[in-house]
Enzyme design. Structure first.
Site, PDB file in Angstrom:
ATOM      1  N   THR A   1       8.625   6.598  -3.131  1.00 13.42           N
ATOM      2  CA  THR A   1       9.586   5.527  -2.847  1.00 13.42           C
ATOM      3  C   THR A   1      10.212   4.985  -4.139  1.00 13.42           C
ATOM      4  O   THR A   1       9.530   4.827  -5.154  1.00 13.42           O
ATOM      5  CB  THR A   1       8.870   4.365  -2.128  1.00 13.42           C
ATOM      6  OG1 THR A   1       8.208   4.899  -0.978  1.00 13.42           O
ATOM      7  CG2 THR A   1       9.825   3.268  -1.716  1.00 13.42           C
TER       8      THR A   1
ATOM      9  N   GLY B   1      -9.143 -19.078  18.625  1.00 14.54           N
ATOM     10  CA  GLY B   1      -8.585 -20.413  18.441  1.00 14.54           C
ATOM     11  C   GLY B   1      -8.350 -20.712  16.966  1.00 14.54           C
ATOM     12  O   GLY B   1      -8.001 -19.816  16.182  1.00 14.54           O
TER      13      GLY B   1
ATOM     14  N   GLU C   1       4.530   4.724   4.781  1.00 13.83           N
ATOM     15  CA  GLU C   1       4.365   6.081   5.329  1.00 13.83           C
ATOM     16  C   GLU C   1       5.267   6.307   6.536  1.00 13.83           C
ATOM     17  O   GLU C   1       4.868   6.903   7.524  1.00 13.83           O
ATOM     18  CB  GLU C   1       2.911   6.307   5.729  1.00 13.83           C
ATOM     19  CG  GLU C   1       1.958   5.978   4.625  1.00 13.83           C
ATOM     20  CD  GLU C   1       1.376   7.204   3.985  1.00 13.83           C
ATOM     21  OE1 GLU C   1       1.708   8.304   4.425  1.00 13.83           O
ATOM     22  OE2 GLU C   1       0.621   7.026   3.032  1.00 13.83           O
TER      23      GLU C   1
ATOM     24  N   THR D   1       8.460   3.902   8.486  1.00  8.87           N
ATOM     25  CA  THR D   1       8.396   2.640   9.233  1.00  8.87           C
ATOM     26  C   THR D   1       8.244   2.939  10.727  1.00  8.87           C
ATOM     27  O   THR D   1       8.485   4.052  11.197  1.00  8.87           O
ATOM     28  CB  THR D   1       9.671   1.793   9.026  1.00  8.87           C
ATOM     29  OG1 THR D   1      10.755   2.459   9.685  1.00  8.87           O
ATOM     30  CG2 THR D   1      10.012   1.589   7.556  1.00  8.87           C
TER      31      THR D   1
HETATM   32  C1  FAD Z   1       1.914  -2.203   0.382  1.00  5.35           C
HETATM   33  C2  FAD Z   1       2.755  -0.978   0.309  1.00  5.35           C
HETATM   34  C3  FAD Z   1       2.230   0.176  -0.272  1.00  5.35           C
HETATM   35  C4  FAD Z   1       3.036   1.325  -0.391  1.00  5.35           C
HETATM   36  N1  FAD Z   1       2.535   2.444  -1.016  1.00  5.35           N
HETATM   37  C5  FAD Z   1       3.377   3.487  -1.292  1.00  5.35           C
HETATM   38  C6  FAD Z   1       2.925   4.595  -2.088  1.00  5.35           C
HETATM   39  O1  FAD Z   1       1.751   4.670  -2.471  1.00  5.35           O
HETATM   40  N2  FAD Z   1       3.810   5.562  -2.419  1.00  5.35           N
HETATM   41  C7  FAD Z   1       5.116   5.527  -2.016  1.00  5.35           C
HETATM   42  O2  FAD Z   1       5.879   6.432  -2.368  1.00  5.35           O
HETATM   43  N3  FAD Z   1       5.577   4.491  -1.240  1.00  5.35           N
HETATM   44  C8  FAD Z   1       4.738   3.480  -0.881  1.00  5.35           C
HETATM   45  N4  FAD Z   1       5.189   2.417  -0.123  1.00  5.35           N
HETATM   46  C9  FAD Z   1       6.605   2.378   0.262  1.00  5.35           C
HETATM   47  C10 FAD Z   1       6.847   2.551   1.747  1.00  5.35           C
HETATM   48  O3  FAD Z   1       6.616   3.882   2.136  1.00  5.35           O
HETATM   49  C11 FAD Z   1       8.271   2.059   2.032  1.00  5.35           C
HETATM   50  O4  FAD Z   1       8.224   0.640   1.957  1.00  5.35           O
HETATM   51  C12 FAD Z   1       8.775   2.507   3.385  1.00  5.35           C
HETATM   52  O5  FAD Z   1       9.043   3.891   3.378  1.00  5.35           O
HETATM   53  C13 FAD Z   1      10.077   1.771   3.794  1.00  5.35           C
HETATM   54  O6  FAD Z   1      11.003   1.766   2.752  1.00  5.35           O
HETATM   55  P1  FAD Z   1      11.690   0.385   2.323  1.00  5.35           P
HETATM   56  O7  FAD Z   1      10.621  -0.618   2.103  1.00  5.35           O
HETATM   57  O8  FAD Z   1      12.604   0.708   1.201  1.00  5.35           O
HETATM   58  O9  FAD Z   1      12.512  -0.069   3.591  1.00  5.35           O
HETATM   59  P2  FAD Z   1      13.953   0.456   4.039  1.00  5.35           P
HETATM   60  O10 FAD Z   1      13.995   1.944   4.035  1.00  5.35           O
HETATM   61  O11 FAD Z   1      14.993  -0.259   3.247  1.00  5.35           O
HETATM   62  O12 FAD Z   1      14.001  -0.048   5.539  1.00  5.35           O
HETATM   63  C14 FAD Z   1      14.263  -1.406   5.887  1.00  5.35           C
HETATM   64  C15 FAD Z   1      14.406  -1.474   7.403  1.00  5.35           C
HETATM   65  O13 FAD Z   1      15.507  -0.666   7.816  1.00  5.35           O
HETATM   66  C16 FAD Z   1      15.083   0.263   8.793  1.00  5.35           C
HETATM   67  N5  FAD Z   1      15.844   1.505   8.645  1.00  5.35           N
HETATM   68  C17 FAD Z   1      16.059   2.229   7.518  1.00  5.35           C
HETATM   69  N6  FAD Z   1      16.795   3.313   7.790  1.00  5.35           N
HETATM   70  C18 FAD Z   1      17.034   3.289   9.125  1.00  5.35           C
HETATM   71  C19 FAD Z   1      17.717   4.142  10.018  1.00  5.35           C
HETATM   72  N7  FAD Z   1      18.287   5.289   9.620  1.00  5.35           N
HETATM   73  N8  FAD Z   1      17.769   3.804  11.325  1.00  5.35           N
HETATM   74  C20 FAD Z   1      17.170   2.672  11.755  1.00  5.35           C
HETATM   75  N9  FAD Z   1      16.505   1.831  10.971  1.00  5.35           N
HETATM   76  C21 FAD Z   1      16.423   2.138   9.666  1.00  5.35           C
HETATM   77  C22 FAD Z   1      13.604   0.469   8.553  1.00  5.35           C
HETATM   78  O14 FAD Z   1      12.936   0.917   9.728  1.00  5.35           O
HETATM   79  C23 FAD Z   1      13.165  -0.938   8.148  1.00  5.35           C
HETATM   80  O15 FAD Z   1      12.925  -1.700   9.275  1.00  5.35           O
HETATM   81  C24 FAD Z   1       4.378   1.297   0.077  1.00  5.35           C
HETATM   82  C25 FAD Z   1       4.860   0.128   0.695  1.00  5.35           C
HETATM   83  C26 FAD Z   1       4.074  -0.985   0.814  1.00  5.35           C
HETATM   84  C27 FAD Z   1       4.627  -2.209   1.472  1.00  5.35           C
END
Ligand code: FAD
Length: 403
Positions: free
Chosen positions: A150, A358, A382, A384
């Site tokens: 990411t 509660g 992994e 959303t």
């Molecule tokens: C605590 C934590 C640990 C993590 N660990 C790792 C790790 O070890 N390695 C790693 O590589 N990543 C890691 N991640 C990253 C994680 O995989 C991403 O947060 C996730 O893939 C979503 O990306 P984003 O946060 O940029 O959200 P975005 O991609 O910006 O999405 C935001 C919203 O838009 C929606 N959305 C996006 N595109 C579409 C679409 N085409 N159609 C409909 N809805 C859409 C999504 O469902 C979501 O609701 C971690 C995240 C967290 C919070």
């Protein structure tokens, strides 16, 4: 912060967890699988349950657990013994993740990342030299690893990544950054995905200490507070070409790692759900209101009955998916269904179980709030919740709705 076991206040509460087994699912497990589950359950009761609430409240990663998990054998359990794994089947792996996440999703994240996202890509795509150099140390817990896919501007769409490598003789020069990386601040190595000069995605092992490589921690999380999360920053990092994973080419390589990790998450979320259900069931029997245990009221029974129904369905999904994984037949879409469903039911169960407790349910005396907050990350990372739905939509219709 380098936290040893002594730095945490130990809970005096006894953890006497037993998993619900309404459909006699244990009859489907082998003796070996039952033994593995029992040993990981004991480990969680001894090492994780007593300190996890304090670690989460303080927002500190209990780093000592890494070595202990390595000793227990939960890192990369499906990888052959000669490379530092345990040579086990996928149901055993799933049961391990279930038990660890029953303790805490952050602890399971540490194990999932190490096994499925660091050891697995090195095992599947690495050279013999890379496997011999890194896998035994990762399997034993001597090394902690992280997985960098990411980026700040590319989450659900990792194929757009900007992190890149450029050729420099026997070396490549890595530039860019990764965001939200579990284990990053403490990791000895990072498996990083970057584009080469032809725009192909490659996997590369970045080692702590390489000049220009830093791992700043992300602070202020309300979720996975006992897990450490950070950025990976690459400023002209010079890396020997021998650290490139030779067999990984294109986005399908990191996605195959995610399939494995998501499979473990499906089991793990079930563990968190079972913990909340068991806590609610016990509390409902003990808590007296209107001169009766609250378990005697229909609305409480409805909540408990619905929780057990969802847990039983999730157990069946996990077991069947495990069989398919063992036979090499589990598809990405089948794994999406399991991850999406089980995390969602775990979140709902955590919430309902919290209500049954509660006011007491909002304290760290009980695990629901911690599980609920943790699961807010699990439902997003992994892939959303909605992206998994779209993967299923694609499978059903043949039409991709997310590009
Ligand atoms: C605590 C934590 C640990 C993590 N660990 C790792 C790790 O070890 N390695 C790693 O590589 N990543 C890691 N991640 C990253 C994680 O995989 C991403 O947060 C996730 O893939 C979503 O990306 P984003 O946060 O940029 O959200 P975005 O991609 O910006 O999405 C935001 C919203 O838009 C929606 N959305 C996006 N595109 C579409 C679409 N085409 N159609 C409909 N809805 C859409 C999504 O469902 C979501 O609701 C971690 C995240 C967290 C919070």
């Amino acid at each position: 912060m380098n936290a040893s076991a002594q730095e945490f206040n130990r809970s005096s509460k006894k953890d006497d967890f037993e998993s619900p087994d309404f459909y006699l699912m244990d009859d489907l497990l082998t003796e070996e699988q039952l033994l593995i589950r029992a040993s990981v359950r004991e480990f969680v009761k001894k090492e994780i349950s007593p300190i996890i609430e304090d670690a989460a409240q303080k927002g500190v990663f209990p780093e000592f657990i890494v070595q202990k998990m390595g000793d227990l054998g939960v890192f990369g359990p499906t990888i052959p013994l000669e490379y530092g794994g345990q040579g086990l089947d996928y149901i055993s792996y799933g049961l391990m993740m279930q038990e660890i996440e029953r303790g805490d999703s952050g602890m399971r994240s540490t194990a999932s990342v190490q096994g499925s996202l660091v050891m697995f890509p090195i095992y599947k795509y690495g050279s013999e030299e890379q496997k011999r150099k890194f896998l035994p140390k990762l399997g034993s817990g001597e090394f902690l690893g992280c997985f960098g896919l990411t980026e700040p501007d590319f989450g659900s769409n990792p194929g757009g990544m900007r992190t890149n490598i450029k050729e420099d003789g026997d070396f490549v020069i890595l530039n860019g950054s990764k965001m939200w990386i579990s284990n990053a601040p403490k990791a000895d190595i990072a498996v990083v995905w970057a584009k080469n000069e032809q725009g192909r995605i490659k996997g590369i092992i970045v080692e702590r200490g390489m000049e220009g490589f830093s791992t700043p921690e992300i602070h202020g999380k309300w979720s996975l507070r006992a897990s450490t999360t950070g950025e990976l920053v690459f400023d002209n990092v010079r890396i020997p070409k021998s650290n490139i994973l030779p067999e990984a080419d294109g986005l399908k390589a990191p996605l195959s790692c995610l399939d494995n990790a998501r499979y473990g998450i499906a089991w793990g979320a079930l563990g968190a759900a079972m913990d909340c259900y068991e806590s609610a069931r016990k509390y409902a029997m003990e808590r007296i209101q209107f001169d009766k245990p609250i378990a005697s009221f229909q609305l409480i029974q409805k909540k408990l009955a619905e929780m057990l129904t969802e847990i039983t369905k999730a157990q069946l999904i996990c077991w069947r998916l495990g069989k398919l994984k063992n036979e090499g037949k589990a598809s990405t879409a089948q794994i999406s269904l399991a991850k999406r469903n089980n995390v969602e039911i775990a979140l709902t169960i955590a919430r309902e179980a919290r209500q049954i407790h509660g006011g007491m349910g909002i304290t760290g005396e009980y695990p629901m709030m911690r599980h609920q907050m943790n699961l807010e990350s699990v439902v997003t990372y992994e892939g959303t919740h909605d992206i998994h739905l779209l993967i299923l939509g694609h499978e059903i219709t043949g039409i991709q709705a997310f590009k």
